[in-house]
Structures are given as C-alpha cells and as structure tokens.
Design an enzyme around this catalytic site. Structure first.
Site, PDB file in Angstrom:
ATOM      1  N   THR A   1     -17.597 -30.646  -8.536  1.00 35.59           N
ATOM      2  CA  THR A   1     -18.608 -29.593  -8.385  1.00 35.59           C
ATOM      3  C   THR A   1     -18.494 -28.701  -9.613  1.00 35.59           C
ATOM      4  O   THR A   1     -17.545 -27.909  -9.725  1.00 35.59           O
ATOM      5  CB  THR A   1     -18.348 -28.769  -7.111  1.00 35.59           C
TER       6      THR A   1
ATOM      7  N   LYS B   1     -26.012 -29.740  -5.299  1.00 33.95           N
ATOM      8  CA  LYS B   1     -24.685 -29.572  -4.685  1.00 33.95           C
ATOM      9  C   LYS B   1     -24.395 -28.082  -4.454  1.00 33.95           C
ATOM     10  O   LYS B   1     -23.905 -27.682  -3.390  1.00 33.95           O
ATOM     11  CB  LYS B   1     -23.630 -30.222  -5.593  1.00 33.95           C
TER      12      LYS B   1
ATOM     13  N   LYS C   1     -36.994  -6.987  15.864  1.00 32.22           N
ATOM     14  CA  LYS C   1     -36.433  -6.244  17.010  1.00 32.22           C
ATOM     15  C   LYS C   1     -35.045  -6.780  17.362  1.00 32.22           C
ATOM     16  O   LYS C   1     -34.103  -6.009  17.584  1.00 32.22           O
ATOM     17  CB  LYS C   1     -37.380  -6.374  18.212  1.00 32.22           C
TER      18      LYS C   1
HETATM   19  N1  LIG Z   1     -12.008 -30.701  -0.903  1.00 39.58           N
HETATM   20  C1  LIG Z   1     -13.255 -30.824  -0.486  1.00 39.58           C
HETATM   21  O1  LIG Z   1     -13.535 -30.807   0.722  1.00 39.58           O
HETATM   22  C2  LIG Z   1     -14.387 -31.022  -1.478  1.00 39.58           C
HETATM   23  C3  LIG Z   1     -15.627 -31.503  -1.000  1.00 39.58           C
HETATM   24  C4  LIG Z   1     -16.651 -31.742  -1.911  1.00 39.58           C
HETATM   25  C5  LIG Z   1     -16.472 -31.497  -3.264  1.00 39.58           C
HETATM   26  N2  LIG Z   1     -15.269 -30.981  -3.697  1.00 39.58           N
HETATM   27  C6  LIG Z   1     -15.122 -30.748  -5.164  1.00 39.58           C
HETATM   28  O2  LIG Z   1     -14.308 -31.791  -5.698  1.00 39.58           O
HETATM   29  C7  LIG Z   1     -13.519 -31.299  -6.771  1.00 39.58           C
HETATM   30  C8  LIG Z   1     -12.034 -31.551  -6.454  1.00 39.58           C
HETATM   31  O3  LIG Z   1     -11.727 -30.875  -5.247  1.00 39.58           O
HETATM   32  P1  LIG Z   1     -10.319 -31.084  -4.511  1.00 39.58           P
HETATM   33  O4  LIG Z   1     -10.482 -30.493  -3.165  1.00 39.58           O
HETATM   34  O5  LIG Z   1      -9.879 -32.479  -4.687  1.00 39.58           O
HETATM   35  O6  LIG Z   1      -9.412 -30.094  -5.392  1.00 39.58           O
HETATM   36  P2  LIG Z   1      -7.818 -30.078  -5.562  1.00 39.58           P
HETATM   37  O7  LIG Z   1      -7.137 -30.742  -4.426  1.00 39.58           O
HETATM   38  O8  LIG Z   1      -7.473 -28.670  -5.888  1.00 39.58           O
HETATM   39  O9  LIG Z   1      -7.578 -30.988  -6.867  1.00 39.58           O
HETATM   40  C9  LIG Z   1      -7.994 -30.529  -8.133  1.00 39.58           C
HETATM   41  C10 LIG Z   1      -7.786 -31.598  -9.161  1.00 39.58           C
HETATM   42  O10 LIG Z   1      -8.158 -31.073 -10.465  1.00 39.58           O
HETATM   43  C11 LIG Z   1      -7.037 -31.174 -11.347  1.00 39.58           C
HETATM   44  N3  LIG Z   1      -7.031 -30.055 -12.302  1.00 39.58           N
HETATM   45  C12 LIG Z   1      -7.204 -28.753 -12.028  1.00 39.58           C
HETATM   46  N4  LIG Z   1      -7.168 -28.026 -13.165  1.00 39.58           N
HETATM   47  C13 LIG Z   1      -6.960 -28.914 -14.175  1.00 39.58           C
HETATM   48  C14 LIG Z   1      -6.845 -28.787 -15.575  1.00 39.58           C
HETATM   49  N5  LIG Z   1      -6.955 -27.610 -16.190  1.00 39.58           N
HETATM   50  N6  LIG Z   1      -6.615 -29.913 -16.296  1.00 39.58           N
HETATM   51  C15 LIG Z   1      -6.512 -31.133 -15.685  1.00 39.58           C
HETATM   52  N7  LIG Z   1      -6.637 -31.317 -14.360  1.00 39.58           N
HETATM   53  C16 LIG Z   1      -6.865 -30.223 -13.607  1.00 39.58           C
HETATM   54  C17 LIG Z   1      -5.824 -31.160 -10.432  1.00 39.58           C
HETATM   55  O11 LIG Z   1      -4.708 -31.667 -11.118  1.00 39.58           O
HETATM   56  P3  LIG Z   1      -3.214 -31.258 -10.655  1.00 39.58           P
HETATM   57  O12 LIG Z   1      -2.872 -32.178  -9.515  1.00 39.58           O
HETATM   58  O13 LIG Z   1      -2.404 -31.490 -11.866  1.00 39.58           O
HETATM   59  O14 LIG Z   1      -3.267 -29.808 -10.245  1.00 39.58           O
HETATM   60  C18 LIG Z   1      -6.328 -32.054  -9.303  1.00 39.58           C
HETATM   61  O15 LIG Z   1      -6.304 -33.410  -9.685  1.00 39.58           O
HETATM   62  C19 LIG Z   1     -13.867 -29.808  -6.916  1.00 39.58           C
HETATM   63  O16 LIG Z   1     -14.850 -29.670  -7.907  1.00 39.58           O
HETATM   64  C20 LIG Z   1     -14.405 -29.448  -5.542  1.00 39.58           C
HETATM   65  O17 LIG Z   1     -15.273 -28.326  -5.606  1.00 39.58           O
HETATM   66  C21 LIG Z   1     -14.227 -30.760  -2.844  1.00 39.58           C
END
Ligand SMILES: NC(=O)c1ccc[n+]([C@@H]2O[C@H](COP(=O)([O-])OP(=O)(O)OC[C@H]3O[C@@H](n4cnc5c(N)ncnc54)[C@H](OP(=O)(O)O)[C@@H]3O)[C@@H](O)[C@H]2O)c1
Length: 299
Positions: A102, A178, A247
């Site tokens: 996202t 999204k 209302k």
């Molecule tokens: N969770 C949900 O329900 C959901 C649903 C729909 C869409 N999304 C979207 O999907 C995406 C991932 O969500 P998630 O829930 O999987 O998040 P998450 O569990 O916090 O994982 C984040 C990922 O991004 C990596 N990352 C963060 N900062 C970074 C950086 N500076 N350089 C390299 N890697 C980095 C993390 O690596 P590390 O492991 O090294 O921290 C990890 O692999 C987001 O954009 C979120 O908005 C999430």
C-alpha cells in the site's frame, strides 16, 4: 513460474508461502534475514542475498513492503548508501515488478517510469484482505498496468486472490482505489467507537450493540444499497427523508451530551446534514448527505 519475493512481513510470509505451495519457484528476500527461516524449507524456495539477487532470472518479482520509504529503498536503492543491491539492478529486460504494497499513487507512477526506462515492466497490485486471507489465496487484488504484463501475472493472481479487479493501464489508479477502500474501513472504526460509547454511557454493553448491528446495519443490506445510491447519486424516491435523518443524528448527539460523551464524528455528520438542508435536500433520501462534498467525475 520463476519468481522473486521481497518483504516477508505479516502479509509477505503468507503470500510467499501460498505461491510456493502453488508450485512456483521463489527466491525470497527480507531486510531482516531471520524471517526467511520458515519459508526456506519449502520446496522451490531459495533465500536471495539481495533484492537484485532475488530478481535475477525471475519472470516476476513481487514486493509487499511497509511503505513508500521501504519500497524506494528496496526497489530503487534510494535513501541508503550501502548494499544490498536494489531490485531494479537485477530485474531483466521484459521481467515484471508486481508491487503489492500500500503505497502512494505518486510512487507507483514513478516506479512504472523507472522500470520502463530499463525496459522492465511494472504492475501495481495492492491487496485487500488480511494475512489469513493471503495464506489461503483469498485476497482481493486491485490490478493496473499494461494488459500483456497483467496477463503474464495471471497464474499468480489466481494463486493469491479470490477476485481480481482490473483498473486499466495507469498503475497509480490501483493504489488510489486501495487507499479509498482502506478509508471506508478506517472510518468505521471511529463510528463503532462512538456508537459503543453512546450505548455504554446509557447502560448498554458493546457486545449487545454489536449483536444488534450485525443483525441490521452491518448486513450487506442496507450498507451496499446505500453505497449504490451514493455512487449513482440516486436519492429519489426517499426511503428515509434527509430531514428525519438530521433529527436522528441530533438526538444521538443530545443523548451523548446528556451523558457527557463526546461524539466527534457524529458532530461532523450533524454539520454535513445541516449543509444538506441548506442545499435544499430535505425531501431527498438521507444518504444524499454523502454527495454534498464537491466531487469530480472522471471524464
Ligand atoms: N497486514 C495486513 O492486514 C495488510 C492488508 C493489506 C495490505 N497491507 C499492506 O501490505 C504491506 C505490508 O504489510 P505487513 O502487514 O506485511 O507489514 P509488516 O508485517 O510490518 O512487514 C513490513 C515489511 O516491510 C519491510 N520493511 C519495512 N521497512 C523497510 C525498509 N526501510 N527497508 C526494507 N524493508 C523494509 C519489513 O522488513 P523487516 O522484516 O526487516 O522489518 C517487512 O518485510 C503494507 O504496505 C501494508 O499497508 C497489509
């Protein structure tokens, strides 16, 4: 297919696992290496040493990372000086980056341009659904980009999602959709909180409220049909007149005030109903309040 997969957070772990179980060979990479542990024993998995390494020889590289900053860093190598080599350095000509994070529409557009300049292809495919849905291939996928690139990704979309919505050529449009979808959901959190606070202040427990809501307002009817009315600006005949809706919002605010419960969203809504009245909409369906903000239709 030969795949690269970047980002093994909550979503990425589940999605990469689903793709491996569907028989694809997947080179996985994550900033924190420990998160590759679970996947590396699955058949077809390889742990890549960098985003570029994951991309080498891949037909498609999928990425699902936290935010714009993470995607800039992993895909383009921006915002950091050292290794590992970014995705763009390893992706072959004609290979596809399918970006599922996202992120901002502006970044999605910039990624399409950056990949295009290297004869690589880019598809935006942000997702709706939680990790459990990703685990079972039940995501809803919002996809935009060049037709032939999307078609090449069809087996992956099929493995990951229960439904794909194609949103045309401009990738950033999928990202806008999204964000709009998430806004619809996030707005409900405040609405739930305020409804529970009003009920609780008058001695009704939140679970009781929830049970009643699940039996009425939270069913597809009326929610979807109000969504339809607003999408089509169809406010006649009025099933429930807007002046009566005002209302009810006013009465909710009064009941809340009597119990010293602030309802900030309800206060805003009250203002919007007053504007709707000032616009002469009192005899229209109360959902007309959803269309008094200036809006622009696509040409
Ligand atoms: N969770 C949900 O329900 C959901 C649903 C729909 C869409 N999304 C979207 O999907 C995406 C991932 O969500 P998630 O829930 O999987 O998040 P998450 O569990 O916090 O994982 C984040 C990922 O991004 C990596 N990352 C963060 N900062 C970074 C950086 N500076 N350089 C390299 N890697 C980095 C993390 O690596 P590390 O492991 O090294 O921290 C990890 O692999 C987001 O954009 C979120 O908005 C999430």
């Amino acid at each position: 297919m030969k795949l690269g997969f970047l980002g093994l957070g909550n979503m990425g772990q589940a999605m990469a696992g689903t793709l491996l179980r569907a028989g694809h060979s997947v080179a996985v990479w994550n900033r924190t290496e420990g998160k590759t542990e679970q996947l590396k024993s699955l058949e077809g998995a390889r742990v890549a040493t960098s985003p570029a390494d994951a991309a080498r020889n891949a037909d498609v590289v999928l990425s699902i990372l936290a935010d714009d900053r993470a995607v800039l860093s992993v895909a383009l190598g921006e915002g950091r000086e050292a290794e590992p080599e970014p995705l763009i350095g390893g992706l072959g000509q004609g290979a596809i980056h399918m970006s599922m994070s996202t992120i901002s529409p502006a970044l999605s557009k910039a990624l399409a341009e950056a990949h295009g300049a290297r004869a690589q292809r880019y598809v935006a495919a942000p997702v709706l659904g939680r990790p459990e849905a990703a685990e079972h291939g039940q995501l809803v996928l919002l996809v935009a980009g060049p037709d032939e690139a999307i078609e090449a990704c069809a087996p992956l979309l099929l493995a990951l999602g229960r439904r794909t919505h194609r949103l045309g050529f401009h990738p950033e449009r999928a990202n806008v959709v999204k964000l709009a979808c998430n806004f619809v959901l996030a707005a409900q959190f405040e609405v739930f909180g305020e409804a529970y606070a009003l009920a609780e202040a008058h001695g009704i427990a939140a679970p009781t409220m929830l049970e009643i809501l699940k039996d009425s307002m939270l069913r597809p009817e009326p929610l979807a049909s109000y969504g339809e009315r607003i999408a089509e600006s169809q406010f006649e005949p009025a099933g429930f007149r807007l002046s009566l809706g005002l209302k009810d919002v006013r009465l909710a605010l009064e009941a809340a005030e009597a119990a010293s419960v602030p309802l900030p969203f309800a206060s805003l809504l009250h203002e919007r109903f007053v504007v709707a009245m000032a616009c002469g909409l009192e005899e229209k369906d109360w959902s007309a309040v959803g269309r008094i903000l200036p809006h622009k239709r696509a040409a």
